[in-house]
Design a protein around this motif. Structure first.
Motif, mmCIF file in Angstrom:
data_model
loop_
_atom_site.group_PDB
_atom_site.id
_atom_site.type_symbol
_atom_site.label_atom_id
_atom_site.label_comp_id
_atom_site.label_asym_id
_atom_site.label_seq_id
_atom_site.Cartn_x
_atom_site.Cartn_y
_atom_site.Cartn_z
ATOM 1 N N GLU A 168 48.090 64.727 55.643
ATOM 2 C CA GLU A 168 48.956 65.903 55.516
ATOM 3 C C GLU A 168 50.072 65.871 56.563
ATOM 4 O O GLU A 168 51.216 66.207 56.263
ATOM 5 C CB GLU A 168 48.132 67.187 55.650
ATOM 6 C CG GLU A 168 47.192 67.404 54.486
ATOM 7 C CD GLU A 168 46.249 68.585 54.693
ATOM 8 O OE1 GLU A 168 46.384 69.303 55.709
ATOM 9 O OE2 GLU A 168 45.378 68.781 53.837
ATOM 10 N N GLN A 169 49.733 65.454 57.789
ATOM 11 C CA GLN A 169 50.745 65.365 58.841
ATOM 12 C C GLN A 169 51.802 64.322 58.466
ATOM 13 O O GLN A 169 52.996 64.558 58.607
ATOM 14 C CB GLN A 169 50.103 65.005 60.180
ATOM 15 C CG GLN A 169 51.086 64.914 61.330
ATOM 16 C CD GLN A 169 51.692 66.261 61.689
ATOM 17 O OE1 GLN A 169 50.978 67.216 61.923
ATOM 18 N NE2 GLN A 169 53.006 66.336 61.729
ATOM 19 N N LEU A 170 51.357 63.181 57.978
ATOM 20 C CA LEU A 170 52.290 62.134 57.571
ATOM 21 C C LEU A 170 53.197 62.617 56.439
ATOM 22 O O LEU A 170 54.403 62.373 56.456
ATOM 23 C CB LEU A 170 51.532 60.882 57.140
ATOM 24 C CG LEU A 170 50.915 60.076 58.280
ATOM 25 C CD1 LEU A 170 49.869 59.108 57.747
ATOM 26 C CD2 LEU A 170 52.000 59.331 59.051
ATOM 27 N N PHE A 171 52.623 63.295 55.471
ATOM 28 C CA PHE A 171 53.414 63.785 54.350
ATOM 29 C C PHE A 171 54.483 64.759 54.840
ATOM 30 O O PHE A 171 55.633 64.699 54.390
ATOM 31 C CB PHE A 171 52.530 64.448 53.293
ATOM 32 C CG PHE A 171 53.291 64.850 52.076
ATOM 33 C CD1 PHE A 171 53.723 63.893 51.172
ATOM 34 C CD2 PHE A 171 53.599 66.180 51.844
ATOM 35 C CE1 PHE A 171 54.457 64.259 50.052
ATOM 36 C CE2 PHE A 171 54.329 66.549 50.727
ATOM 37 C CZ PHE A 171 54.747 65.591 49.829
ATOM 38 N N GLU A 172 54.129 65.640 55.764
ATOM 39 C CA GLU A 172 55.119 66.577 56.313
ATOM 40 C C GLU A 172 56.264 65.828 56.988
ATOM 41 O O GLU A 172 57.432 66.201 56.840
ATOM 42 C CB GLU A 172 54.452 67.530 57.312
ATOM 43 C CG GLU A 172 53.602 68.577 56.649
ATOM 44 C CD GLU A 172 52.931 69.520 57.642
ATOM 45 O OE1 GLU A 172 53.299 69.520 58.842
ATOM 46 O OE2 GLU A 172 52.035 70.265 57.212
ATOM 47 N N LEU A 173 55.945 64.772 57.710
ATOM 48 C CA LEU A 173 56.991 63.975 58.360
ATOM 49 C C LEU A 173 57.889 63.293 57.326
ATOM 50 O O LEU A 173 59.110 63.252 57.475
ATOM 51 C CB LEU A 173 56.373 62.957 59.320
ATOM 52 C CG LEU A 173 55.705 63.567 60.556
ATOM 53 C CD1 LEU A 173 54.842 62.530 61.280
ATOM 54 C CD2 LEU A 173 56.739 64.166 61.497
ATOM 55 N N LEU A 174 57.288 62.771 56.264
ATOM 56 C CA LEU A 174 58.077 62.153 55.200
ATOM 57 C C LEU A 174 59.002 63.181 54.541
ATOM 58 O O LEU A 174 60.149 62.872 54.201
ATOM 59 C CB LEU A 174 57.173 61.510 54.151
ATOM 60 C CG LEU A 174 56.362 60.291 54.615
ATOM 61 C CD1 LEU A 174 55.393 59.865 53.524
ATOM 62 C CD2 LEU A 174 57.266 59.150 55.031
ATOM 63 N N GLN A 175 58.528 64.388 54.399
ATOM 64 C CA GLN A 175 59.316 65.442 53.766
ATOM 65 C C GLN A 175 60.562 65.802 54.585
ATOM 66 O O GLN A 175 61.548 66.276 54.031
ATOM 67 C CB GLN A 175 58.471 66.698 53.544
ATOM 68 C CG GLN A 175 57.403 66.529 52.485
ATOM 69 C CD GLN A 175 57.999 66.286 51.125
ATOM 70 O OE1 GLN A 175 58.010 65.180 50.637
ATOM 71 N NE2 GLN A 175 58.501 67.311 50.493
ATOM 72 N N ILE A 176 60.522 65.593 55.900
ATOM 73 C CA ILE A 176 61.684 65.947 56.719
ATOM 74 C C ILE A 176 62.577 64.749 57.021
ATOM 75 O O ILE A 176 63.493 64.854 57.829
ATOM 76 C CB ILE A 176 61.276 66.671 58.024
ATOM 77 C CG1 ILE A 176 60.391 65.792 58.911
ATOM 78 C CG2 ILE A 176 60.620 67.996 57.715
ATOM 79 C CD1 ILE A 176 60.162 66.360 60.300
ATOM 80 N N GLY A 177 62.291 63.601 56.385
ATOM 81 C CA GLY A 177 63.220 62.486 56.503
ATOM 82 C C GLY A 177 62.671 61.203 57.110
ATOM 83 O O GLY A 177 63.357 60.185 57.113
ATOM 84 N N PHE A 178 61.474 61.235 57.653
ATOM 85 C CA PHE A 178 60.864 60.012 58.161
ATOM 86 C C PHE A 178 60.536 59.105 56.980
ATOM 87 O O PHE A 178 60.437 59.564 55.837
ATOM 88 C CB PHE A 178 59.570 60.327 58.922
ATOM 89 C CG PHE A 178 59.775 60.846 60.308
ATOM 90 C CD1 PHE A 178 59.580 60.020 61.412
ATOM 91 C CD2 PHE A 178 60.162 62.162 60.531
ATOM 92 C CE1 PHE A 178 59.767 60.495 62.699
ATOM 93 C CE2 PHE A 178 60.352 62.647 61.811
ATOM 94 C CZ PHE A 178 60.161 61.815 62.899
#
Length: 155
Positions: free
Chosen positions: A128-138
């Motif tokens: 979930e943490q990784l997905f949130e980071l991907l959602q903001i541009g990572f």
């Protein structure tokens, strides 16, 4: 839905996997055709489930994500319960940390850059943490050098 629906292009690229997904879930090809014609809501739900399965598989294999800006490289390493963030910053306008060769130079000469590592506890699943980071541009990184550097600097 836990994540987001895959874009149409990705769904097309994963056609074989989708057919397998349908088979595993007891939906033969002829039934899928009927569903598409008669029950779009159920079709949407199945596509959402498939997207979640794909995302979960990708995210479970992911440990590092990075975000490149001209003057800042940010790398996050996520393991259960912990988010380690490496930030490499340059004040030299001639350096572009979006370029792989410039990043290689930075990693070889860290003394010429501002380098920080921060470790924060997280209470959510690593996926979930990784997905949130991907959602903001990572985006996903597989550069083991980042992981080694984070581990070295956070000691």
């Amino acid at each position: 839905m836990k994540y987001t629906r895959l874009p149409l292009k990705d769904l097309k690229d994963l056609e074989k996997e989708f057919v397998d997904f349908l088979a595993v879930n007891g939906i033969p090809a002829d039934e899928w055709v009927k569903l598409k014609e008669n029950d779009t809501q159920k079709v949407e739900g199945i596509i959402d489930q498939f997207s979640d399965v794909i995302w979960e598989g990708v995210l479970r294999k992911t440990e590092l994500v990075e975000l490149r800006r001209k003057d800042i490289l940010t790398v996050c390493k996520v393991v259960e319960g912990e988010l380690s963030t490496l930030v490499i910053k340059t004040y030299d306008e001639n350096i572009d940390l979006t370029q792989a060769d410039e990043i290689a130079k930075a990693l070889a000469n860290l003394e010429n850059y501002e380098v920080n590592v921060r470790v924060d506890p997280i209470t959510k699943l690593a996926t979930e943490q990784l997905f949130e980071l991907l959602q903001i541009g990572f985006y996903i990184s597989k550069d083991a050098q980042y992981s080694e550097l984070i581990d070295k600097l956070k000691k």
